[in-house]
Scaffold this motif. Structure first.
Motif, PDB file in Angstrom:
ATOM      1  N   VAL A  53       0.892  -1.151   0.000  1.00 39.61           N
ATOM      2  CA  VAL A  53       0.000   0.000   0.000  1.00 39.61           C
ATOM      3  C   VAL A  53       0.931   1.201   0.000  1.00 39.61           C
ATOM      4  O   VAL A  53       1.593   1.477   0.988  1.00 39.61           O
ATOM      5  CB  VAL A  53      -0.913   0.029   1.245  1.00 39.61           C
ATOM      6  CG1 VAL A  53      -1.778   1.284   1.241  1.00 39.61           C
ATOM      7  CG2 VAL A  53      -1.801  -1.209   1.292  1.00 39.61           C
ATOM      8  N   GLU A  75     -13.003   6.176   7.769  1.00 42.22           N
ATOM      9  CA  GLU A  75     -12.614   4.946   8.456  1.00 42.22           C
ATOM     10  C   GLU A  75     -13.044   3.716   7.636  1.00 42.22           C
ATOM     11  O   GLU A  75     -12.289   2.762   7.494  1.00 42.22           O
ATOM     12  CB  GLU A  75     -13.260   4.946   9.851  1.00 42.22           C
ATOM     13  CG  GLU A  75     -12.608   4.023  10.849  1.00 42.22           C
ATOM     14  CD  GLU A  75     -11.284   4.534  11.417  1.00 42.22           C
ATOM     15  OE1 GLU A  75     -10.704   5.487  10.872  1.00 42.22           O
ATOM     16  OE2 GLU A  75     -10.831   3.932  12.402  1.00 42.22           O
ATOM     17  N   GLN A 129     -10.554   0.967   5.911  1.00 42.77           N
ATOM     18  CA  GLN A 129     -10.707  -0.445   6.244  1.00 42.77           C
ATOM     19  C   GLN A 129     -10.782  -1.302   4.975  1.00 42.77           C
ATOM     20  O   GLN A 129     -10.209  -2.387   4.910  1.00 42.77           O
ATOM     21  CB  GLN A 129     -11.965  -0.654   7.088  1.00 42.77           C
ATOM     22  CG  GLN A 129     -12.029  -2.057   7.664  1.00 42.77           C
ATOM     23  CD  GLN A 129     -13.177  -2.193   8.631  1.00 42.77           C
ATOM     24  OE1 GLN A 129     -14.281  -1.744   8.352  1.00 42.77           O
ATOM     25  NE2 GLN A 129     -12.926  -2.809   9.757  1.00 42.77           N
ATOM     26  N   VAL A 161      -7.323  -1.668   3.489  1.00 43.89           N
ATOM     27  CA  VAL A 161      -6.560  -2.668   4.235  1.00 43.89           C
ATOM     28  C   VAL A 161      -7.009  -4.079   3.867  1.00 43.89           C
ATOM     29  O   VAL A 161      -6.202  -4.980   3.650  1.00 43.89           O
ATOM     30  CB  VAL A 161      -6.757  -2.420   5.751  1.00 43.89           C
ATOM     31  CG1 VAL A 161      -6.342  -3.615   6.556  1.00 43.89           C
ATOM     32  CG2 VAL A 161      -5.987  -1.180   6.178  1.00 43.89           C
ATOM     33  N   ALA A 216      -2.246  11.724   8.258  1.00 40.67           N
ATOM     34  CA  ALA A 216      -2.462  10.768   9.351  1.00 40.67           C
ATOM     35  C   ALA A 216      -3.058   9.456   8.829  1.00 40.67           C
ATOM     36  O   ALA A 216      -2.700   8.373   9.286  1.00 40.67           O
ATOM     37  CB  ALA A 216      -3.369  11.369  10.415  1.00 40.67           C
ATOM     38  N   GLU A 253      -0.313   7.454   7.157  1.00 35.68           N
ATOM     39  CA  GLU A 253       0.561   6.869   8.159  1.00 35.68           C
ATOM     40  C   GLU A 253      -0.011   5.571   8.701  1.00 35.68           C
ATOM     41  O   GLU A 253       0.699   4.658   9.054  1.00 35.68           O
ATOM     42  CB  GLU A 253       0.665   7.861   9.321  1.00 35.68           C
ATOM     43  CG  GLU A 253       2.049   8.298   9.576  1.00 35.68           C
ATOM     44  CD  GLU A 253       2.113   9.420  10.580  1.00 35.68           C
ATOM     45  OE1 GLU A 253       1.128  10.174  10.749  1.00 35.68           O
ATOM     46  OE2 GLU A 253       3.163   9.541  11.199  1.00 35.68           O
ATOM     47  N   GLN A 254      -1.337   5.539   8.771  1.00 38.87           N
ATOM     48  CA  GLN A 254      -2.025   4.399   9.357  1.00 38.87           C
ATOM     49  C   GLN A 254      -1.987   3.174   8.444  1.00 38.87           C
ATOM     50  O   GLN A 254      -1.734   2.075   8.896  1.00 38.87           O
ATOM     51  CB  GLN A 254      -3.479   4.828   9.590  1.00 38.87           C
ATOM     52  CG  GLN A 254      -4.247   4.000  10.553  1.00 38.87           C
ATOM     53  CD  GLN A 254      -5.645   4.588  10.743  1.00 38.87           C
ATOM     54  OE1 GLN A 254      -5.883   5.778  10.531  1.00 38.87           O
ATOM     55  NE2 GLN A 254      -6.573   3.736  11.107  1.00 38.87           N
ATOM     56  N   VAL A 255      -2.226   3.353   7.155  1.00 42.54           N
ATOM     57  CA  VAL A 255      -2.425   2.176   6.304  1.00 42.54           C
ATOM     58  C   VAL A 255      -1.304   1.894   5.316  1.00 42.54           C
ATOM     59  O   VAL A 255      -1.228   0.791   4.787  1.00 42.54           O
ATOM     60  CB  VAL A 255      -3.756   2.248   5.527  1.00 42.54           C
ATOM     61  CG1 VAL A 255      -4.925   2.287   6.481  1.00 42.54           C
ATOM     62  CG2 VAL A 255      -3.800   3.422   4.562  1.00 42.54           C
ATOM     63  N   ALA A 256      -0.442   2.872   5.031  1.00 46.37           N
ATOM     64  CA  ALA A 256       0.563   2.641   3.995  1.00 46.37           C
ATOM     65  C   ALA A 256       1.788   1.939   4.562  1.00 46.37           C
ATOM     66  O   ALA A 256       2.131   2.126   5.721  1.00 46.37           O
ATOM     67  CB  ALA A 256       0.982   3.968   3.371  1.00 46.37           C
ATOM     68  N   ASP A 257       2.430   1.103   3.744  1.00 46.40           N
ATOM     69  CA  ASP A 257       3.694   0.520   4.192  1.00 46.40           C
ATOM     70  C   ASP A 257       4.875   1.095   3.423  1.00 46.40           C
ATOM     71  O   ASP A 257       6.019   0.813   3.725  1.00 46.40           O
ATOM     72  CB  ASP A 257       3.691  -1.018   4.114  1.00 46.40           C
ATOM     73  CG  ASP A 257       3.361  -1.533   2.738  1.00 46.40           C
ATOM     74  OD1 ASP A 257       3.285  -0.735   1.793  1.00 46.40           O
ATOM     75  OD2 ASP A 257       3.169  -2.757   2.610  1.00 46.40           O
ATOM     76  N   ASP A 286       8.043   2.165   7.973  1.00 44.70           N
ATOM     77  CA  ASP A 286       8.697   1.872   9.256  1.00 44.70           C
ATOM     78  C   ASP A 286      10.085   2.484   9.317  1.00 44.70           C
ATOM     79  O   ASP A 286      10.512   2.983  10.356  1.00 44.70           O
ATOM     80  CB  ASP A 286       8.812   0.354   9.471  1.00 44.70           C
ATOM     81  CG  ASP A 286       7.462  -0.280   9.737  1.00 44.70           C
ATOM     82  OD1 ASP A 286       6.572   0.441  10.232  1.00 44.70           O
ATOM     83  OD2 ASP A 286       7.302  -1.476   9.448  1.00 44.70           O
ATOM     84  N   LYS A 304       9.857   6.121  10.032  1.00 43.44           N
ATOM     85  CA  LYS A 304       9.555   6.360  11.445  1.00 43.44           C
ATOM     86  C   LYS A 304      10.752   6.078  12.337  1.00 43.44           C
ATOM     87  O   LYS A 304      10.940   6.723  13.363  1.00 43.44           O
ATOM     88  CB  LYS A 304       8.407   5.444  11.890  1.00 43.44           C
ATOM     89  CG  LYS A 304       7.077   5.776  11.277  1.00 43.44           C
ATOM     90  CD  LYS A 304       6.587   7.106  11.809  1.00 43.44           C
ATOM     91  CE  LYS A 304       5.141   7.317  11.530  1.00 43.44           C
ATOM     92  NZ  LYS A 304       4.255   6.559  12.399  1.00 43.44           N
ATOM     93  N   PRO A 364      11.074  11.610  18.277  1.00 43.24           N
ATOM     94  CA  PRO A 364      10.580  11.098  16.998  1.00 43.24           C
ATOM     95  C   PRO A 364       9.715  12.141  16.289  1.00 43.24           C
ATOM     96  O   PRO A 364       9.222  13.080  16.912  1.00 43.24           O
ATOM     97  CB  PRO A 364       9.750   9.873  17.391  1.00 43.24           C
ATOM     98  CG  PRO A 364       9.497   9.983  18.833  1.00 43.24           C
ATOM     99  CD  PRO A 364      10.494  10.918  19.427  1.00 43.24           C
ATOM    100  N   LEU A 365       9.550  11.959  14.999  1.00 40.38           N
ATOM    101  CA  LEU A 365       8.764  12.894  14.199  1.00 40.38           C
ATOM    102  C   LEU A 365       7.584  12.165  13.578  1.00 40.38           C
ATOM    103  O   LEU A 365       7.688  10.997  13.211  1.00 40.38           O
ATOM    104  CB  LEU A 365       9.629  13.438  13.064  1.00 40.38           C
ATOM    105  CG  LEU A 365      10.678  14.479  13.411  1.00 40.38           C
ATOM    106  CD1 LEU A 365      11.700  14.556  12.298  1.00 40.38           C
ATOM    107  CD2 LEU A 365      10.015  15.825  13.600  1.00 40.38           C
ATOM    108  N   SER A 366       6.489  12.877  13.429  1.00 40.55           N
ATOM    109  CA  SER A 366       5.373  12.280  12.697  1.00 40.55           C
ATOM    110  C   SER A 366       5.610  12.519  11.212  1.00 40.55           C
ATOM    111  O   SER A 366       6.406  13.366  10.813  1.00 40.55           O
ATOM    112  CB  SER A 366       4.057  12.909  13.128  1.00 40.55           C
ATOM    113  OG  SER A 366       3.985  14.225  12.633  1.00 40.55           O
TER     114      SER A 366
END
Lengths: 128, 296
Positions: B32, B169, B173, B176, B193, B196-200, B217, B220, B281-283
């Motif tokens: 993703v 949301e 979902q 994902v 945001a 950040e939640q769903v992407a790799d 990752d 981050k 850390p940074l967002s």
């Protein structure tokens, strides 16, 4: 069972999820033999990338926290098997050291030992 | 893993304006991948080139190994890609039910279960004309038509724009869920945001050029902000080290953004006799702002 990770915290989501699973085991919310949700189902519930769940399960399996039974899913490993990677490596290191000592006692020199090891390693890992 | 999307020095000029200036992308199968950038950074132009909607000025691109600038191959690409455009263009004179039936007839791998689930979940009125739908409902309908196609690659341009938090949301979902079933997702978004939640994997584009291309990752784990206070005022030129992305000084304090090499940077800061050093850390949002504001 698990909370949604905070995506903006700066801590990678896989680290947050790993911590949650570890915490659930420490508090007894999860006990040896318990099954964890499937990858797709956990990804959907927490709305996180499925590859993240895969990474977490794989890491925890490496650390001996989980057992992946193929086709069945991920389970909390029994305590006996839950030895940290560091402990395992330290153990292995001691064994290797003792073994080297024994070979030296038999009169082998460094070059001979090295060649023996390399030949064995080459054969062992090529066969796989 | 194989690359589903690949571009090499892809360029697009509109007259004198260079919209895309030599893009080298690679999107892996099953990922993703988020595509971030400001308005006018070249996101939509890139997507349009990938789908054969505009010709590249120069450079090359491949989707599923097919050449994007060849009409016959582009057709093969479009058969395997579901695209939901930013403007969510739909046939206004049809009803919801008609457009679903119409779209379904083109796609042999149509996902009927997902269609029913989404019609229900999105509360789309089957008899209403598309023309009479609210902006949010149009978006939901466009997404439904894209999601249910059963394609190997899903390209979404600003998929959640104009949706309420509940619908966002739901959309995330589904993304994902499709990813877990092997669909590759490539999407542009301003909602960092969500990304950040769903992407790799994350790609950032600024003024037609890629400024970040890395696993989420890794971003981050490696990006850190370093805040230090010195006994004397300091200047930005004291902080030229590999890994330092941006430097902001204010009197005796400095704020650095580092993309790697954090340990050596902290060591350097300490040698400059900093009184206090904080590493935080940074967002992704902060990293994004740093990237697009740092105009060299």
């Amino acid at each position: 069972m698990f909370r949604k990770p905070n995506p903006s915290s700066g801590v990678p989501i896989y680290v947050q999820l790993k911590e949650q699973i570890r915490h659930a085991i420490e508090t007894g919310a999860l006990v040896p033999g318990d099954q964890l949700p499937g990858i797709r189902s956990l990804a959907e519930t927490l709305i996180i990338n499925p590859n993240t769940v895969i990474k977490v399960y794989r890491d925890l399996e490496q650390e001996g926290v989980l057992e992946i039974r193929h086709g069945l899913g991920a389970f909390i490993a029994s305590r006996r098997r839950r030895r940290s990677k560091t402990e395992e490596l330290r153990d292995a290191q001691r064994q290797v050291r003792e073994f080297l000592e024994a070979l030296k006692q038999q009169g082998l020199d460094e070059g001979e030992i090295r060649r023996l090891f390399e030949a064995e390693l080459a054969e062992e890992f090529q066969r796989r | 893993m194989a690359a589903i999307i690949e571009t090499h020095e892809l360029k697009k000029d509109y007259g004198k304006h260079q919209a895309v200036r030599g893009l080298n992308l690679s999107v892996q199968a099953g990922s993703v991948c988020a595509f971030l950038g400001q308005n006018g950074a070249g996101k939509s132009s890139t997507i349009k080139m990938l789908l054969g909607m505009v010709h590249p000025t120069s450079g090359a691109g491949r989707v599923f190994g097919h050449n994007i600038d060849n009409e016959k191959e582009s057709l093969l690409i479009r058969q395997r890609v579901a695209f939901v455009a930013e403007d969510k263009r739909l046939y206004d004179y049809m009803t919801v039910e008609q457009i679903v039936r119409f779209t379904r007839s083109f796609f042999p791998h149509w996902n009927h279960d997902l269609e029913h689930r989404l019609l229900d979940q999105f509360e789309l009125p089957p008899d209403r004309k598309v023309r009479q739908l609210s902006k949010g409902m149009r978006t939901k309908l466009a997404l439904l038509l894209g999601f249910a196609r059963g394609c190997e690659l899903l390209i979404l341009d600003e998929p959640t724009e104009g949706l309420d938090p509940v619908a966002i949301e739901d959309v995330l979902q589904i993304v994902v869920s499709l990813a877990a079933q092997g669909t590759t997702v490539f999407f542009s978004s301003h909602q960092i945001a969500e990304v950040e939640q769903v992407a790799d994997h994350v790609l950032m584009i600024d003024r037609g050029k890629l400024v970040l291309d890395a696993p989420m990752d890794q971003v981050k784990e490696q990006y850190r902000q370093i805040l230090a206070v010195f006994p004397e005022p300091v200047e930005a030129r004291d902080f030229h080290l590999p890994g330092i992305e941006t430097v902001r000084t204010e009197g005796r304090t400095v704020s650095l953004v580092a993309s790697h090499n954090v340990d050596s940077i902290v060591e350097h800061v300490r040698m400059l006799r900093a009184g206090s050093i904080d590493v935080v850390p940074l967002s992704l949002k902060e990293i994004f702002l740093g990237k697009v504001r740092a105009r060299p």
